[in-house]
Design an enzyme around this catalytic site. Structure first.
Site, PDB file in Angstrom:
ATOM      1  N   PRO A  15       0.822  -1.204   0.000  1.00 29.18           N
ATOM      2  CA  PRO A  15       0.000   0.000   0.000  1.00 29.18           C
ATOM      3  C   PRO A  15       0.865   1.266   0.000  1.00 29.18           C
ATOM      4  O   PRO A  15       1.929   1.286   0.612  1.00 29.18           O
ATOM      5  CB  PRO A  15      -0.829  -0.121   1.283  1.00 29.18           C
ATOM      6  CG  PRO A  15      -0.250  -1.234   2.068  1.00 29.18           C
ATOM      7  CD  PRO A  15       0.612  -2.054   1.182  1.00 29.18           C
ATOM      8  N   GLY A  27       3.489   3.830   5.293  1.00 27.17           N
ATOM      9  CA  GLY A  27       4.636   3.478   6.116  1.00 27.17           C
ATOM     10  C   GLY A  27       5.172   2.089   5.849  1.00 27.17           C
ATOM     11  O   GLY A  27       5.858   1.513   6.692  1.00 27.17           O
ATOM     12  N   GLY A  86       7.012   1.310   3.117  1.00 27.72           N
ATOM     13  CA  GLY A  86       8.207   1.347   2.281  1.00 27.72           C
ATOM     14  C   GLY A  86       7.947   1.118   0.811  1.00 27.72           C
ATOM     15  O   GLY A  86       8.829   0.640   0.089  1.00 27.72           O
ATOM     16  N   ALA A 107      10.598   2.776  -1.524  1.00 27.85           N
ATOM     17  CA  ALA A 107      11.916   2.128  -1.475  1.00 27.85           C
ATOM     18  C   ALA A 107      11.866   0.739  -2.104  1.00 27.85           C
ATOM     19  O   ALA A 107      12.815   0.305  -2.755  1.00 27.85           O
ATOM     20  CB  ALA A 107      12.392   2.031  -0.024  1.00 27.85           C
ATOM     21  N   ALA A 108      10.737   0.034  -1.927  1.00 31.14           N
ATOM     22  CA  ALA A 108      10.628  -1.312  -2.500  1.00 31.14           C
ATOM     23  C   ALA A 108      10.556  -1.233  -4.029  1.00 31.14           C
ATOM     24  O   ALA A 108      11.183  -2.035  -4.726  1.00 31.14           O
ATOM     25  CB  ALA A 108       9.392  -2.020  -1.948  1.00 31.14           C
ATOM     26  N   ASP A 140      14.425   2.687   5.452  1.00 34.16           N
ATOM     27  CA  ASP A 140      13.619   1.920   4.490  1.00 34.16           C
ATOM     28  C   ASP A 140      14.495   1.218   3.458  1.00 34.16           C
ATOM     29  O   ASP A 140      14.355   0.014   3.222  1.00 34.16           O
ATOM     30  CB  ASP A 140      12.648   2.845   3.728  1.00 34.16           C
ATOM     31  CG  ASP A 140      11.409   3.161   4.525  1.00 34.16           C
ATOM     32  OD1 ASP A 140      11.458   3.043   5.756  1.00 34.16           O
ATOM     33  OD2 ASP A 140      10.393   3.539   3.903  1.00 34.16           O
TER      34      ASP A 140
END
Ligand code: PMV
Length: 309
Positions: A97, A101, A103, A106-107, A148
């Site tokens: 999502p 929060g 990440g 970053a992912a 993250d």
């Protein structure tokens, strides 16, 4: 065609205090994933990043410098010493999502670097990937701590101190976390910026809160390593109270935290920037379904349970 993945993450302890140099702990969440396909494109199309979940289709050579999808492609290619003059389609999908929060930014960046590296037969260390991703985190978040990109690139529980370093650590006894979504978006940049203004106006009020949150992260790491879930639950509850005192919780988050405890969770707290986004609760095989039910009754829009190991 090459495919690469990267997990989501949650912060277990120390959010916000980590921005002020205190330790924090984060863990990967493999139940949600960013996935990236890289494949040869039509001649002359250039590098196109197609991210339907984000509602974005970016032609890298035309994109603004601050576009994070284009930025991570440019950074990765420069790091591989490859020209940007390639015909490539990079397709991004994600079940993480956004603005919760977990990440997601970053992912997605991590999966893009991994897919490009695999496609172009290049090997990057996890550390290099983390460093590259950090540079796009600045575009998403303003002044990210770096937690993250570290936890997502290494895919291990991470103990993290900004500008000092990080350590991967052992989980003495695997444990279960319920992660519940308030359904309310949370802008890390806004919450961090707001706390920064309040901190600068009155540092003496916030320093002790950050100190205690940092001490809790240290104690929590030991509790995780020694496999002591009761201690961990207590520390989560105490950390949540500190986050309330920092002014980053919300009615919705507090309601979910209370519901989880009433459902039998050993501890519960908000996770990440706050004001919305997710909370986490420490559950067991015996309590997980009751906590899940209580969270949904208290307004959670989505609940997942992940095993930290
Ligand atoms: O909501 P998230 O996961 O982006 O977490 C933000 C965590 C903060 O400590 C508030 C900021 C940061 O950069 O570490």
């Amino acid at each position: 065609m090459t495919i690469a993945h990267a997990p989501g993450k949650v912060i277990l302890f120390g959010e916000h205090a980590v921005v002020y140099g205190r330790p924090a702990i984060a863990v990967p969440v493999s139940e949600v994933q960013a996935q990236v396909h890289a494949e040869p494109g039509e001649p002359g199309q250039g590098i196109v990043v197609d991210a339907p979940d984000l509602g974005q289709r970016v032609v890298v050579c035309d994109a603004a410098e601050e576009n994070p999808l284009a930025a991570i492609v440019r950074l990765a290619l420069v790091a591989m010493k490859r020209s940007l003059n390639l015909d490539l389609t990079v397709t991004v999908t994600s079940t993480i999502p956004i603005a919760r929060g977990m990440g997601s930014g970053a992912a997605i960046s991590t999966a893009i670097v991994r897919a490009l590296a695999a496609h172009l037969n290049h090997w990057f260390s996890s550390r290099t990937i983390s460093d590259l991703v950090y540079q796009t985190e600045v575009l998403y978040h303003g002044t990210p701590s770096g937690i993250d990109n570290t936890v997502i690139a290494f895919e291990k529980p991470v103990y993290f101190v900004k500008e000092e370093g990080w350590e991967v650590f052992w989980v003495g006894r695997p444990f279960l976390l319920a992660i519940a979504d308030t359904g309310i978006g949370s802008s890390t940049r806004e919450v961090v910026g707001d706390l920064r203004r309040r901190y600068e106006a009155d540092p003496a009020r916030y320093e002790p809160l950050f100190d205690r949150a940092g001490a809790i992260a240290v104690e929590a790491r030991t509790a995780v390593e020694q496999g002591r879930p009761e201690a961990l639950g207590q520390l989560m509850n105490e950390n949540h109270q500190l986050l309330c005192d920092m002014g980053v919780s919300s009615q919705e988050l507090d309601r979910l935290v209370i519901a989880a405890r009433e459902g039998g969770a050993l501890g519960a707290k908000l996770s990440g920037a706050g004001w919305g986004g997710n909370m986490i609760a420490l559950v067991t095989e015996e309590t997980r379904s009751r906590v899940d039910l209580m969270l949904r009754l208290a307004g959670a829009t989505h609940v997942i349970v992940t095993e930290v190991k």
